[in-house]
Design an enzyme around this catalytic site. Structure first.
Site, PDB file in Angstrom:
ATOM      1  N   ASN A 230       0.846  -1.201   0.000  1.00 51.46           N
ATOM      2  CA  ASN A 230       0.000   0.000   0.000  1.00 51.46           C
ATOM      3  C   ASN A 230       0.873   1.239   0.000  1.00 51.46           C
ATOM      4  OD1 ASN A 230       0.524   0.837   2.857  1.00 51.46           O
ATOM      5  ND2 ASN A 230      -0.339  -1.180   3.227  1.00 51.46           N
ATOM      6  N   ASP A 298      -4.158  -6.208   5.230  1.00 55.74           N
ATOM      7  CA  ASP A 298      -5.141  -7.040   5.930  1.00 55.74           C
ATOM      8  C   ASP A 298      -5.095  -8.493   5.461  1.00 55.74           C
ATOM      9  OD1 ASP A 298      -6.234  -5.110   7.652  1.00 55.74           O
ATOM     10  OD2 ASP A 298      -7.372  -4.219   6.009  1.00 55.74           O
ATOM     11  N   PRO A 326      -2.331 -11.718  10.508  1.00 57.41           N
ATOM     12  CA  PRO A 326      -2.580 -11.510  11.937  1.00 57.41           C
ATOM     13  C   PRO A 326      -2.839 -10.029  12.190  1.00 57.41           C
ATOM     14  CG  PRO A 326      -0.226 -11.856  11.509  1.00 57.41           C
ATOM     15  CD  PRO A 326      -0.954 -12.136  10.225  1.00 57.41           C
ATOM     16  N   ASP A 327      -3.785  -9.722  13.062  1.00 56.79           N
ATOM     17  CA  ASP A 327      -4.010  -8.323  13.437  1.00 56.79           C
ATOM     18  C   ASP A 327      -3.089  -8.032  14.623  1.00 56.79           C
ATOM     19  OD1 ASP A 327      -4.935  -5.905  14.597  1.00 56.79           O
ATOM     20  OD2 ASP A 327      -6.821  -6.145  13.509  1.00 56.79           O
ATOM     21  N   ILE A 328      -2.004  -7.333  14.344  1.00 54.12           N
ATOM     22  CA  ILE A 328      -0.953  -7.140  15.357  1.00 54.12           C
ATOM     23  C   ILE A 328      -1.470  -6.287  16.511  1.00 54.12           C
ATOM     24  CG2 ILE A 328       1.437  -6.393  15.710  1.00 54.12           C
ATOM     25  CD1 ILE A 328       1.701  -6.705  12.579  1.00 54.12           C
TER      26      ILE A 328
END
Ligand code: CTP
Length: 420
Positions: A230, A298, A326-328
């Site tokens: 991104n 994501d 993984p959502d850190i």
């Protein structure tokens, strides 16, 4: 102000030419330079140009120092306030990590009782080699500090980390270390931060605190040459790390491949994927606070190819399958053991800023959310300014439009208050 002097060891590498600029800039800041040129360094810059800029004799061989007119190597190694190695080659750092002393530079590095700043420069593969990374860890544990290397196009034609930090960045790191010169250098462990009480109370409220900052984008591979990423520039994350550093915190700066270089004086951990970022955050724990400013992808490609994907005659496009990363932020926030006292996340929203960001704070379990308005016309992405609302358990606070470094300073101040 007392006179400041740097013992500058110039290693062998194409980056040695940048050291001439550094010597000139140090002189302009009133910092004297005692130059030492290694044999390999002399292949890239001449003793004459170094001595002309430094206005001092260049030391280049161990036996010189046995001459009566010269100082001994012990004396030379301690004559300055700080020892700087630029470029610090893989070879020089390996010798230093092993405690070898077979030429003037390595002898001085072993004999010194002063702090050492290394500006590594080498080919990207050499930098990434386990042996080099192992040596870096040893050197850090021994108390050496690093500035760079930066990521970019290299003289050898490859791209990646290994490029020596720019002279301005090295100068900033030198000045910081000279300013903190009252700290005793320890031969085995980093010196504890010892500041006058007044500084601790008024200017260094985060002294002795450890903060983890994530920053920049992540890159998720499709195959060995392609990736999904991104447009995050890493500007806000870098500014936050610098602001926390300025308040005295030890900062572990976990960064994806960002356009903005990391600030000097923080521990830089470079990663590429979200999985690596999570692992790096885990390795950096325990911490007093964590600020998750990274734009983590994501999703990652579940069926990434091990070798480069090729077009075939059918003209069919490859079908990429995705799986969630993984959502850190959520993971750190929900740690039952070793959760940082304060966890701060970011939310980029285009609509219903407060509602969406508040919901995100509760869902992920973090203490604060810095909500960014990235709607059309705000110019947040890639811009120098940011309009944010700080969302906490007790309420929301809208900050006026500010430069990213001002947002960072204000946020760092709030973090210091919360931890006090
Ligand atoms: N974050 C993270 N790990 C992820 C995704 C996000 O640590 N895998 C963190 C980011 O660093 C940031 C916050 O979570 O602090 C942003 O959360 P996210 O759900 O990605 O929100 P937005 O980027 O705002 O986007 P969206 O609401 O569209 O999901």
């Amino acid at each position: 102000m007392t006179a400041r002097r740097v013992l500058l060891i110039i290693g062998g590498g194409i980056a040695a030419y940048k050291v001439l600029t550094l010597i000139r800039d140090l002189g302009r800041r009133g910092i004297a330079v005692t130059p030492v040129l290694t044999e390999a360094g002399a292949e890239f810059v001449t003793p004459l140009s170094v001595s002309a800029l430094a206005g001092e004799v260049v030391h280049d061989a161990l036996f010189d120092l046995t001459r009566e007119a010269e100082m001994g190597h012990i004396q030379l190694s301690r004559s300055a306030d700080l020892v700087v190695v630029a470029p610090a080659t893989a070879n020089l750092m390996a010798k230093m990590a092993a405690g070898l002393a077979d030429d003037l530079a390595s002898t001085l590095l072993l004999a010194t009782d002063k702090k050492v700043l290394l500006a590594p420069a080498m080919n990207v593969r050499m930098w990434q080699h386990t042996a080099t990374q192992r040596n870096i860890e040893t050197l850090r544990a021994d108390g050496a500090q690093m500035v760079g290397p930066d990521e970019g196009d290299m003289a050898c034609g490859e791209y990646g980390p290994g490029r020596m930090a720019e002279p301005a960045e090295i100068l900033t790191a030198i000045e910081r270390m000279l300013d903190a010169r009252t700290l005793p250098a320890s031969p085995s462990r980093p010196a504890p931060l010892r500041l006058p009480p007044e500084a601790v109370i008024r200017r260094q409220p985060l002294a002795g605190r450890h903060v983890i900052v994530t920053s920049g984008p992540t890159q998720e591979p499709i195959d060995p040459v392609r990736y999904i990423s991104n447009r995050s520039s890493g500007a806000q994350g870098s500014a936050i790390a610098a602001a926390l550093r300025d308040l005295g915190a030890r900062v572990s700066f976990v960064t994806g491949p960002a356009e903005t270089p990391p600030p000097a004086g923080v521990d830089v951990i470079r990663v590429s994927t979200a999985d690596q970022m999570r692992e790096a955050v885990e390795a950096a724990l325990p911490a007093d606070a964590a600020v998750m400013a990274a734009a983590v992808a994501d999703w990652k490609v579940a069926n990434a190819a091990g070798s480069k994907m090729k077009k075939d005659a059918s003209g069919a496009a490859p079908a990429l399958e995705f799986t969630e990363n993984p959502d850190i932020l959520a993971w750190v926030s929900q740690l039952t053991d070793g959760r940082p006292q304060l966890v701060v996340g970011f939310a980029a929203e285009t609509d219903q800023l407060i509602d969406n960001a508040s919901a995100k704070r509760r869902r992920k379990g973090c203490d604060w959310i810095v909500a960014n308005d990235v709607g059309e016309g705000t110019g947040t992405f890639g811009g120098a300014e940011n309009t944010v609302t700080l969302i906490t358990e007790t309420g929301n606070e809208s900050w006026p439009k500010m430069r990213k470094d001002q947002v960072a300073a204000k946020l760092a101040g709030r973090i210091a208050e919360a931890l006090s």
